[in-house]
Design a protein around this motif. Structure first.
Motif, PDB file in Angstrom:
ATOM      1  N   HIS A 589     -21.032  13.512   2.188  1.00  0.00           N
ATOM      2  CA  HIS A 589     -20.413  12.358   2.839  1.00  0.00           C
ATOM      3  C   HIS A 589     -19.123  11.919   2.160  1.00  0.00           C
ATOM      4  O   HIS A 589     -18.553  10.898   2.534  1.00  0.00           O
ATOM      5  CB  HIS A 589     -21.417  11.198   2.865  1.00  0.00           C
ATOM      6  N   HIS A 590     -18.668  12.647   1.151  1.00  0.00           N
ATOM      7  CA  HIS A 590     -17.395  12.307   0.528  1.00  0.00           C
ATOM      8  C   HIS A 590     -16.259  12.611   1.508  1.00  0.00           C
ATOM      9  O   HIS A 590     -16.184  13.718   2.054  1.00  0.00           O
ATOM     10  CB  HIS A 590     -17.179  13.140  -0.746  1.00  0.00           C
ATOM     11  N   ASN A 591     -15.373  11.641   1.728  1.00  0.00           N
ATOM     12  CA  ASN A 591     -14.227  11.852   2.622  1.00  0.00           C
ATOM     13  C   ASN A 591     -13.088  12.430   1.783  1.00  0.00           C
ATOM     14  O   ASN A 591     -12.132  11.730   1.429  1.00  0.00           O
ATOM     15  CB  ASN A 591     -13.820  10.542   3.279  1.00  0.00           C
ATOM     16  N   ILE A 592     -13.191  13.696   1.436  1.00  0.00           N
ATOM     17  CA  ILE A 592     -12.248  14.331   0.525  1.00  0.00           C
ATOM     18  C   ILE A 592     -10.882  14.501   1.166  1.00  0.00           C
ATOM     19  O   ILE A 592      -9.853  14.488   0.479  1.00  0.00           O
ATOM     20  CB  ILE A 592     -12.802  15.689   0.042  1.00  0.00           C
ATOM     21  N   VAL A 593     -10.837  14.635   2.488  1.00  0.00           N
ATOM     22  CA  VAL A 593      -9.552  14.856   3.176  1.00  0.00           C
ATOM     23  C   VAL A 593      -8.640  13.642   3.016  1.00  0.00           C
ATOM     24  O   VAL A 593      -7.469  13.754   2.617  1.00  0.00           O
ATOM     25  CB  VAL A 593      -9.785  15.184   4.661  1.00  0.00           C
ATOM     26  N   ASP A 594      -9.164  12.453   3.318  1.00  0.00           N
ATOM     27  CA  ASP A 594      -8.348  11.236   3.188  1.00  0.00           C
ATOM     28  C   ASP A 594      -8.001  10.970   1.726  1.00  0.00           C
ATOM     29  O   ASP A 594      -6.892  10.513   1.410  1.00  0.00           O
ATOM     30  CB  ASP A 594      -9.103  10.036   3.761  1.00  0.00           C
ATOM     31  N   ALA A 595      -8.953  11.249   0.821  1.00  0.00           N
ATOM     32  CA  ALA A 595      -8.704  11.023  -0.603  1.00  0.00           C
ATOM     33  C   ALA A 595      -7.574  11.921  -1.100  1.00  0.00           C
ATOM     34  O   ALA A 595      -6.733  11.504  -1.905  1.00  0.00           O
ATOM     35  CB  ALA A 595      -9.983  11.267  -1.404  1.00  0.00           C
ATOM     36  N   CYS A 596      -7.532  13.144  -0.596  1.00  0.00           N
ATOM     37  CA  CYS A 596      -6.468  14.071  -1.021  1.00  0.00           C
ATOM     38  C   CYS A 596      -5.107  13.585  -0.539  1.00  0.00           C
ATOM     39  O   CYS A 596      -4.095  13.768  -1.240  1.00  0.00           O
ATOM     40  CB  CYS A 596      -6.748  15.478  -0.485  1.00  0.00           C
ATOM     41  N   LYS A 597      -5.061  12.966   0.630  1.00  0.00           N
ATOM     42  CA  LYS A 597      -3.788  12.428   1.125  1.00  0.00           C
ATOM     43  C   LYS A 597      -3.297  11.313   0.207  1.00  0.00           C
ATOM     44  O   LYS A 597      -2.104  11.248  -0.139  1.00  0.00           O
ATOM     45  CB  LYS A 597      -3.962  11.911   2.550  1.00  0.00           C
ATOM     46  N   ASP A 598      -4.207  10.422  -0.187  1.00  0.00           N
ATOM     47  CA  ASP A 598      -3.819   9.338  -1.088  1.00  0.00           C
ATOM     48  C   ASP A 598      -3.361   9.890  -2.442  1.00  0.00           C
ATOM     49  O   ASP A 598      -2.380   9.405  -3.031  1.00  0.00           O
ATOM     50  CB  ASP A 598      -5.003   8.387  -1.305  1.00  0.00           C
ATOM     51  N   LEU A 599      -4.062  10.911  -2.911  1.00  0.00           N
ATOM     52  CA  LEU A 599      -3.703  11.501  -4.204  1.00  0.00           C
ATOM     53  C   LEU A 599      -2.361  12.213  -4.111  1.00  0.00           C
ATOM     54  O   LEU A 599      -1.530  12.135  -5.030  1.00  0.00           O
ATOM     55  CB  LEU A 599      -4.796  12.474  -4.661  1.00  0.00           C
ATOM     56  N   ARG A 600      -2.106  12.862  -2.988  1.00  0.00           N
ATOM     57  CA  ARG A 600      -0.830  13.562  -2.784  1.00  0.00           C
ATOM     58  C   ARG A 600       0.318  12.556  -2.784  1.00  0.00           C
ATOM     59  O   ARG A 600       1.379  12.825  -3.367  1.00  0.00           O
ATOM     60  CB  ARG A 600      -0.859  14.343  -1.478  1.00  0.00           C
ATOM     61  N   ASP A 601       0.136  11.419  -2.152  1.00  0.00           N
ATOM     62  CA  ASP A 601       1.183  10.405  -2.122  1.00  0.00           C
ATOM     63  C   ASP A 601       1.511   9.921  -3.532  1.00  0.00           C
ATOM     64  O   ASP A 601       2.691   9.747  -3.883  1.00  0.00           O
ATOM     65  CB  ASP A 601       0.733   9.213  -1.265  1.00  0.00           C
ATOM     66  N   ALA A 602       0.492   9.709  -4.362  1.00  0.00           N
ATOM     67  CA  ALA A 602       0.716   9.234  -5.731  1.00  0.00           C
ATOM     68  C   ALA A 602       1.434  10.286  -6.565  1.00  0.00           C
ATOM     69  O   ALA A 602       2.346   9.976  -7.347  1.00  0.00           O
ATOM     70  CB  ALA A 602      -0.617   8.853  -6.379  1.00  0.00           C
ATOM     71  N   VAL A 603       1.038  11.557  -6.399  1.00  0.00           N
ATOM     72  CA  VAL A 603       1.680  12.642  -7.157  1.00  0.00           C
ATOM     73  C   VAL A 603       3.117  12.823  -6.694  1.00  0.00           C
ATOM     74  O   VAL A 603       4.037  13.018  -7.512  1.00  0.00           O
ATOM     75  CB  VAL A 603       0.876  13.950  -7.017  1.00  0.00           C
ATOM     76  N   SER A 604       3.358  12.766  -5.398  1.00  0.00           N
ATOM     77  CA  SER A 604       4.715  12.922  -4.871  1.00  0.00           C
ATOM     78  C   SER A 604       5.632  11.816  -5.372  1.00  0.00           C
ATOM     79  O   SER A 604       6.824  12.034  -5.601  1.00  0.00           O
ATOM     80  CB  SER A 604       4.690  12.920  -3.335  1.00  0.00           C
ATOM     81  N   ALA A 605       5.066  10.640  -5.579  1.00  0.00           N
ATOM     82  CA  ALA A 605       5.854   9.519  -6.081  1.00  0.00           C
ATOM     83  C   ALA A 605       5.960   9.534  -7.598  1.00  0.00           C
ATOM     84  O   ALA A 605       6.583   8.641  -8.187  1.00  0.00           O
ATOM     85  CB  ALA A 605       5.225   8.208  -5.624  1.00  0.00           C
ATOM     86  N   ALA A 606       5.357  10.547  -8.233  1.00  0.00           N
ATOM     87  CA  ALA A 606       5.353  10.669  -9.700  1.00  0.00           C
ATOM     88  C   ALA A 606       4.773   9.424 -10.354  1.00  0.00           C
ATOM     89  O   ALA A 606       5.179   9.041 -11.461  1.00  0.00           O
ATOM     90  CB  ALA A 606       6.751  10.960 -10.224  1.00  0.00           C
ATOM     91  N   ASP A 607       3.823   8.791  -9.687  1.00  0.00           N
ATOM     92  CA  ASP A 607       3.175   7.586 -10.206  1.00  0.00           C
ATOM     93  C   ASP A 607       1.853   8.016 -10.869  1.00  0.00           C
ATOM     94  O   ASP A 607       0.814   8.116 -10.199  1.00  0.00           O
ATOM     95  CB  ASP A 607       2.926   6.599  -9.073  1.00  0.00           C
ATOM     96  N   GLU A 608       1.909   8.246 -12.178  1.00  0.00           N
ATOM     97  CA  GLU A 608       0.728   8.765 -12.863  1.00  0.00           C
ATOM     98  C   GLU A 608      -0.420   7.781 -12.837  1.00  0.00           C
ATOM     99  O   GLU A 608      -1.587   8.176 -12.643  1.00  0.00           O
ATOM    100  CB  GLU A 608       1.078   9.126 -14.312  1.00  0.00           C
ATOM    101  N   GLN A 609      -0.133   6.494 -13.023  1.00  0.00           N
ATOM    102  CA  GLN A 609      -1.211   5.514 -13.049  1.00  0.00           C
ATOM    103  C   GLN A 609      -1.905   5.430 -11.696  1.00  0.00           C
ATOM    104  O   GLN A 609      -3.139   5.360 -11.614  1.00  0.00           O
ATOM    105  CB  GLN A 609      -0.667   4.140 -13.446  1.00  0.00           C
TER     106      GLN A 609
END
Length: 630
Positions: A589-609
């Motif tokens: 039941h983990h929604n890994i697809v949406d979580a990966c999108k959020d993680l991609r946005d943070a990495v693309s913004a170079a926002d480590e925190q």
């Protein structure tokens, strides 16, 4: 005096050694004739006649060519085998018979009569002088009261036939000097086996000091693994190097060779039971198939490649981002019984991954490529996320779209309730692979996506074992972050075999857990490695010891205790005793697809925190559900 004599003899050229030996034999045979007459007539000075002088001079003339023909002057006295006595008896027997024929001819010509007992005395005395002199010289040169300056005194642990063969091999190779044998059987204590004295292992500390022994070689192929481990443990703290030799049955020519002596490996002290690999599982997943290994130049990846080529795959694709690592494994596998295809590229490069999988018709993927060094990934979190999470997503997605039948993720025990970036990225990778498996099941595809989770591998890149070895070789100190930390360890060969067998058991969506035995205290690991290298540990109780252990403090993200890979109540048995299957239904039941999108946005913004928040937050959200799995 004996040492001076031995040193003088050893420095002589081989030619002059033979000249001295021939001259001694000639003189000894003349003495044997004189002694034979003296014994016959029971007088110290028998009457000297022309006939007796002639017979005395003829004796060496007859015998020396026979000795040469039978090889008495070819043998190196220092390594003269005990069986040489039969050659000496044969040579003296032939020489005596010919000498008797000469005596008979002289008697027929009226040149005097030789008593019938003289030839028997001559044979006995001549054999004693010729044979005795050689074996006496062997004792002086090989055993004596000392040894050559360049020789290193050693004990052999074991008093079997194999031990004697090993001792014999060491005489002619290297600079080891076998002082004696060590055996636990009290019936052997104080006796000689193959010319070597057998000692009680309880006296080892005194014997090591008495003889200046620097090394103990184990010849214990016939004992159980537990008993062998006990022996190694009992002598590892005596300040000597411990080495071993392979089982004699493993040697092609059936004999021990000195160059097969090797150091004791630390995994021999871990006490892990060995389960032979199942040929049906290995052959079923590997034979006649096109296989790709990502991270093929890494420690786990390269060992997987070595194993795979033994099972006659149709083709092996080596996918690696490090040019030199790819060159090394490609060169090593040249000559394998399958086609080897090296591919240089990153797992984050989708087009390159697709080209390799589609172009080579890959059927099985072992995904070993990852950044695994905990402190480095902690300090470079964005790169760790990019490679370990999005790289895994790229390879798994392409494998799914190209209808690869089997996909295997190499995971880590650090994925269990992770406290560092590396462990968290591995947990995400497991969830991504699980999601692909669910999608394949939904579409009715016969694709199997699974993960294999295990602990530390001895000798792998980033493992503490190679680091400890390097520090010991440099004279120390050995650095540990915290001696009370405990870690699971297994050999890299066993890990590779279990990974492949796990993949053969996959039904899709599995997380396999490799049984790792008992955790090892890092402080004990460091101490054992120091002792196996022949040093003592320098500490408060032993301030004059050889190598010190320095505590440097825990690094960011490190756990004191690595958790078990599973909750025993929820671990499912498989047909292999070393492989368990986690009950992973809870993570569906983990929604890994949406979580990966959020993680991609943070990495693309170079926002480590922000990336860290998403990374650990997503895992925390499902932590309660995961209790049913691990």
């Amino acid at each position: 005096m004996i040492n001076l004599l031995r040193s003088t003899i050893e420095t002589l050229p081989r030619f002059w050694k033979r000249v001295i030996l021939v001259a001694f034999d000639a003189l000894a045979l003349i003495v044997a004739i004189w002694a034979s007459y003296a014994l016959r007539y029971a007088v110290w000075m028998p009457v000297i006649t022309e006939e007796r002088v002639v017979l005395s001079l003829i004796a060496p003339v007859i015998a020396i060519p026979i000795f040469i023909r039978l090889g008495l002057y070819r043998a190196v006295i220092r390594y003269l085998p005990d069986t040489a006595i039969w050659t000496i008896l044969r040579a003296m027997g032939i020489a005596t018979m010919i000498w008797i024929i000469v005596v008979f001819l002289m008697e027929m010509s009226g040149r005097g009569v030789v008593p019938r007992s003289v030839p028997f005395f001559y044979f006995a005395i001549g054999t004693a002088l010729i044979g005795g002199s050689r074996f006496a010289a062997k004792v002086v040169l090989s055993h004596g009261t000392g040894m050559r300056r360049d020789e290193q005194p050693v004990f052999i642990y074991g008093a079997s036939t194999s031990s004697v063969q090993l001792a014999t091999a060491l005489r002619g190779a290297g600079n080891r000097f076998v002082v004696g044998l060590i055996d636990e059987d009290s019936d052997h204590h104080g006796r000689d086996v193959g010319g070597y004295r057998v000692y009680n292992p309880a006296n080892l500390p005194r014997l090591i000091e008495q003889y200046g022994v620097q090394e103990i070689i184990l010849s214990l192929s016939s004992i159980s693994a537990d008993r062998r481990q006990s022996v190694i443990g009992s002598i590892s703290g005596l300040g000597v190097k411990i080495r071993t030799v392979p089982d004699i049955s493993d040697l092609v020519d059936g004999r021990y060779l000195a160059n097969q002596i090797r150091e004791i490996e630390i995994d021999e002290l871990l006490g892990r039971s060995f389960v032979p690999p199942d040929p049906k599982l290995l052959g079923g997943i590997l034979e006649d198939r096109v296989i790709m290994v990502t991270g093929a130049g890494g420690s786990i990846g390269s060992e997987l490649c070595r194993l795979i080529v033994q099972w006659k795959p149709k083709r092996l694709v080596l996918f690696e981002a490090n040019e030199f690592a790819l060159y090394k494994i490609d060169r090593e596998l040249q000559g394998a019984r399958c086609e080897i295809v090296p591919v240089l590229g990153s797992i984050t490069h989708e087009a390159r991954v697709r080209e390799a999988i589609r172009g080579q018709g890959v059927q099985v993927v072992y995904h070993a490529a990852a950044h695994k060094h905990v402190p480095l990934v902690e300090a470079n979190a964005l790169e760790g996320i990019e490679n370990n999470i999005f790289g895994t997503m790229t390879v798994a997605k392409v494998a799914f779209e190209e209808n690869v039948s089997d996909f295997v993720l190499i995971s880590s025990d650090k994925a269990v309730r992770p406290t560092n970036v590396m462990g968290a990225t591995k947990r995400w990778a497991e969830l991504i692979v699980r999601q692909m498996a669910l999608e394949a099941q939904r579409l009715g595809r016969s694709q199997h996506f699974c993960a294999v989770r295990f602990g530390n591998v001895l000798g792998s890149n980033g493992s503490v074992v190679p680091l400890f070895k390097q520090q010991i070789a440099q004279g120390g100190p050995v650095t540990v972050t915290n001696p009370e930390m405990r870690r699971y360890f297994m050999s890299i060969q066993e890990a590779a075999e279990l990974i492949v067998q796990s993949s053969a058991l996959s039904n899709g969506g599995d997380i396999f857990l490799l049984e790792m035995g008992e955790p090892v205290r890092i402080g004990d690991l460091a101490e054992n490695m120091i002792r196996l290298a022949g040093f003592t540990v320098r500490d408060a109780e032993n301030p004059t010891g050889g190598i010190e252990i320095q505590v440097t403090g825990s690094r960011p993200g490190e756990k004191m205790f690595e958790e078990l890979f599973y909750d025993m109540a929820n671990a499912l048995q498989t047909q292999h005793p070393k492989i368990l299957r986690a009950d992973s239904t809870a993570i569906a039941h983990h929604n890994i697809v949406d979580a990966c999108k959020d993680l991609r946005d943070a990495v693309s913004a170079a926002d480590e925190q922000a990336a860290r928040n998403v990374l650990f937050g997503f895992i925390g959200m499902g932590s309660q559900a995961e209790q049913g799995e691990t």
